[in-house]
Design an enzyme around this catalytic site. Structure first.
Site: not given
Lengths: 304, 202
Positions: A49, A79, A154
């Site tokens: 993402h 992801d 992330s």
């Protein structure tokens, strides 16, 4: 005199420093960069993402040098994404695959949303068994954290007090709550993305809806479950269609396991099921019928 | 880890916090408690004692300082810098006190433990523990402007000390930004105090 408190402080900083060498900044979106981990020689793991473009991706290494990277593949369902770097002597992350993290264990999340490494600390708040993401991928264990997350975190590693990587952090799999994708899952995805550029997933080509089986029918057919899956769509020419599943069939079991939710079906459709027949039990015309269905490989763009 | 260390850790942490509390003061202007301050220098026979706090903590040119033993003393604002968010207050030392010791070296490391002392919500001498989140790179020879710590600080921590595990001062807690605690580095405070003193001297 070195006290326990000072030793702990120095060890935490050592852990950040050693693990931080394999942590890179990834420039593949607008605004702030995201984080990635040099996982295997020349292969960097990042979160899908945070990579909003397929080209013009650059990576800033721990020594401050920025180099071009190419996208080896993405897996939206976990992801994860893998980038390739050419000819880098950067150290790879030291992985902790043998001992799973424990609830209450001290952990550090690293990020590199710029030239320098950043850290936040906390504890493992939950360690559980396998779970399935909303897009159907199986994650080997549920790892939840009690720590603060910051922009650009992330794709960064969760490390233990010794600087060993426990997994990759993402905020995109559980409604913004940080979870860690464990090493085992990352290893699987990295291997497959490096080999094939994509994650193979089996599919049947059916749409289902949970339905209650009428009590009288359940008694007549000697069923134990009261919920099953009504097949509400069959993709023409798809695996289920070829093998004779029909619109209106009520799916009771797949591969010997009762199904009452579409997640139960997805659970049976890992990449290794492609081309290997499954036994399906269905109610058709008031009778229980057993069929063999062979899952096909799910086309790229298809969700279910 | 085979030997139990948590007990020793807790004791050492408590001892360091006690030490830090002694160099942390409450700063009040206009009657209300408005923040914390660091006992920068204890003063002597010729000089007054010096407290460093945030500029946003003090209003006007007078303040009341409450020392860690509960004694309240009057203090005069001798320097006030909105841009750096620093203020210096001078007071008459009335007994021997131990001032903060600045950590000159080694350099701060990301992941290192840090302790903040402050007075949130009227509670005096509250401690919190965190780690260094980021160390700004010293680009073009410029000293880093902020220390960023992974800890949550309430407004009553403003102007108070951020210290390492040996109790040495590494910064003055100033604000929260994006979930991180920002502190003015102790070295920057030192340089500022020197400049402010040079200006104040006749």
């Amino acid at each position: 005199m070195s006290t326990v408190l000072q030793s702990l402080s120095a060890e935490l900083a050592d852990a950040v420093q050693s693990a931080g060498r394999a942590v890179v900044a990834i420039h593949a979106r607008r605004r702030i960069p995201a984080t990635g981990v040099h996982w295997r020689p020349g292969a960097v793991v990042a979160t899908n993402h945070t990579i909003s473009r397929d080209e013009n991706i650059t990576v800033t290494l721990s020594d401050g040098i920025t180099v071009p990277a190419s996208l080896a593949g993405r897996d939206p369902s976990t992801d994860l994404a893998v980038l390739k770097l050419a000819g880098q002597s950067l150290p790879t992350a030291s992985l902790r695959a043998d001992t799973p993290p424990r609830v209450g264990e001290l952990v550090i999340a690293l990020g590199r949303p710029g030239p320098s490494v950043t850290a936040s600390w906390g504890v493992m708040s939950r360690v559980d068994g396998p779970w399935r993401t909303w897009q159907g991928a199986e994650i080997d264990s549920l790892l939840r954290l009690d720590l603060a997350i910051y922009d650009g975190f992330s794709g960064g590693p969760l490390i233990d007090g010794g600087g060993r990587v426990l997994g990759i952090n993402t905020s995109a799999l559980a409604r913004g709550v940080p979870v860690t994708i464990p090493v085992a899952t990352v290893e699987r995805v990295v291997t497959e993305l490096l080999e094939r550029g994509t994650i193979r997933r089996a599919y049947l080509g059916i749409g289902t809806q949970p339905v209650r089986v009428p009590k009288s029918l359940a008694r007549k057919l000697e069923l134990t479950l009261d919920t099953a899956l009504l097949i509400v769509s069959v993709e023409p020419g798809g695996p289920a269609d070829r093998d004779g599943l029909l619109l209106g069939d009520v799916l009771l079991e797949l591969d010997g396991a009762a199904v009452s939710d579409s997640a139960d079906v997805l659970a049976k459709l890992g990449g290794d099921r492609v081309g290997r027949p499954l036994t399906a039990r269905v109610i058709r015309g008031g009778q229980v019928k057993t069929l063999q269905v062979t899952p096909g490989e799910r086309p790229q763009s298809q969700a279910a | 880890m085979t030997t139990p260390v948590a007990g020793g850790l807790a004791q050492e942490l408590a001892a360091t916090v006690d030490e830090l509390r002694r160099m942390t003061v409450q700063v009040r202007t206009g009657g209300a408690a408005s923040g914390a301050g660091v006992l920068w220098s204890a003063g002597g026979s010729e000089n007054g004692g010096l407290i460093i706090t945030n500029a946003h903590v003090v209003r006007g040119n007078q303040a009341t300082i409450e020392l860690s033993d509960g004694t309240a003393v009057r203090a005069r604002v001798v320097a006030h810098d909105r841009k750096r968010d620093l203020a210096a207050l001078e007071f008459e030392p009335y007994r021997a006190m131990v001032a903060a010791v600045v950590r000159g070296s080694p350099r701060l490391r990301v992941g290192e433990l840090v302790i903040a002392i402050g007075h949130p919500g009227g509670l005096v001498g509250v401690a919190t523990l965190g780690i260094i989140h980021a160390v700004e790179s010293e680009g073009e020879g410029r000293a880093p402007r902020w220390i960023r710590a992974d800890m949550r600080l309430a407004p009553g921590f403003s102007g108070g000390p951020l210290a390492d595990t040996t109790g040495r001062l590494v910064g003055v807690n100033t604000m929260m930004q994006g979930g991180l605690a920002l502190a003015v580095p102790a070295a920057a405070v030192e340089a500022w105090v020197r400049r402010a003193h040079a200006l104040a001297a006749p």
